[in-house]
Design an enzyme around this catalytic site. Structure first.
Site, mmCIF file in Angstrom:
data_model
loop_
_atom_site.group_PDB
_atom_site.id
_atom_site.type_symbol
_atom_site.label_atom_id
_atom_site.label_comp_id
_atom_site.label_asym_id
_atom_site.label_seq_id
_atom_site.Cartn_x
_atom_site.Cartn_y
_atom_site.Cartn_z
ATOM 1 N N LYS A 1 -6.751 -5.210 6.815
ATOM 2 C CA LYS A 1 -5.995 -4.216 7.595
ATOM 3 C C LYS A 1 -6.656 -2.846 7.473
ATOM 4 O O LYS A 1 -6.783 -2.114 8.461
ATOM 5 C CB LYS A 1 -4.538 -4.167 7.101
ATOM 6 N N GLN B 1 3.236 -4.683 2.044
ATOM 7 C CA GLN B 1 2.711 -6.054 2.048
ATOM 8 C C GLN B 1 3.685 -6.980 1.300
ATOM 9 O O GLN B 1 4.042 -6.720 0.162
ATOM 10 C CB GLN B 1 1.325 -6.082 1.377
ATOM 11 N N ASP C 1 5.720 -3.239 11.013
ATOM 12 C CA ASP C 1 5.924 -4.687 10.869
ATOM 13 C C ASP C 1 7.137 -5.146 11.685
ATOM 14 O O ASP C 1 7.321 -6.342 11.911
ATOM 15 C CB ASP C 1 6.154 -5.050 9.394
#
Ligand code: NAP
Length: 300
Positions: free
Chosen positions: A58, A102, A125
């Site tokens: 990422k 994460q 997200d």
């Protein structure tokens, strides 16, 4: 005699490369229009090797399209209070337009509380309860990256999805449920199957669109797939076969030759997920700054 494999392979890598190229142009336009650079902050707690690899990917891809990347690597024993304090700082930081924590987090941390502490307008997200609610009620939301990528590939392949029967196998908050919501918003007739569903194979056989997000290697066999269906395989499973470790999906790919198209694993849904994270960061920036670009990369 083996049946010929007639299904098209949906090239997720190619779709992702195309989206990344468009996003690179859009970021350049944003910079020249505003003098600002969109920024993504990623928080990793602990040393999980797979999570470390995802965070590294990422970081590299964020920089590669011209955005800023802020990676926060925290020790495994980080407390809830320490994590919440960092989120408050990132929520307030003007140079941070997207925030991602994460997952999975270590068990001593409250994942839902952490996700819901992210500013929903920076929740790239799309897991915050407000974004889930906005998606469910048809309002502008930041949409979870994996189902967003699946939808983009389906729309490119099929055009209008209206009236098609979509079966989504799996009902997780990060894939199955938002996938079902997105397909409903496209006017599909949607059925969601899960571990307690009776006769999943019979249900799958009725699907024009079959999305499988379960996490069981090659669960879906060829005779579960209706001829001509479009199959999206979200699963990522590591197995040992013929003495070799390899990655397979939730669908027995070699048996799916009578589908009209199918995503391979690897190289299907996976590459689109990170590309959609970058797209969500650009979307978040544009909404925060109330700007419209000439070359918007995301059309859904
Ligand atoms: P998850 O949270 O474990 O959810 C799995 C879902 O599958 C649950 O709803 C479960 O039902 C259902 N299920 C389990 N066994 C089943 C069976 N035999 N028949 C029908 N349904 C069954 O998993 P997830 O996070 O959604 O991930 C699913 C897979 O996608 C994993 O392999 C994951 O690695 C992969 N994934 C890939 C990407 C990507 O970028 N390509 C992104 C995210 C996830 P219940 O709800 O009844 O338990």
């Amino acid at each position: 005699m083996n049946k010929p494999f007639l299904a098209d392979r949906i090239d997720g890598k190619g779709y992702a490369a195309d989206l990344v190229e468009k996003l690179t142009d859009e970021v350049a336009e944003i910079k020249s229009k505003t003098g600002l650079t969109p920024g993504l902050a990623v928080i990793l707690v602990g040393e999980d090797p797979a999570s470390g690899v995802y965070v590294g990917a990422k970081h590299r891809q964020t920089l590669a399209i011209g955005m800023e990347s802020f990676v926060h690597r925290l020790p495994f024993d980080t407390t809830q209070t320490e994590l919440m304090t960092l989120l408050e700082e990132l929520n307030a930081a003007p140079e941070v337009n997207g925030i991602l924590v994460q997952l999975p987090l270590p068990a001593h941390l409250d994942t839902n509380a952490v996700i819901n502490a992210i500013d929903p307008n920076k929740d790239v997200d799309g897991f915050h309860i407000l974004n889930a609610g906005r998606l469910a009620t048809g309002q502008d939301a930041l949409v979870p990256c994996t189902p967003l990528g699946c939808l983009m590939m389906l729309k490119d392949r099929l055009g209008s999805l209206a009236g098609l029967h979509a079966v989504v196998v799996g009902k997780s908050n990060i894939v199955g449920k938002p996938m079902a919501q997105l397909l409903m918003a496209e006017n599909c007739t949607v059925t969601v199957a899960h571990s307690k569903t009776k006769d999943v194979p019979a249900l799958c056989r009725t699907a024009d669109i079959l999305v499988v997000a379960v996490g069981r290697p090659e669960l879906v066999k060829g005779d579960w797939i209706k001829p001509g269906a479009v199959v999206i395989d979200v699963g990522i499973n590591r197995i040992d076969r013929d003495g070799r470790s390899r990655i397979v999906g939730d669908v027995a790919f070699d048996e799916a030759g009578h589908a009209s198209a199918i995503t391979p694993v690897p190289g299907g849904v996976g590459p689109m997920t990170i590309a959609c994270l970058l797209a969500n960061t650009v979307t978040a920036f544009k909404r925060q700054h109330h700007i419209v670009t000439n070359q918007a990369a995301v059309a859904v």
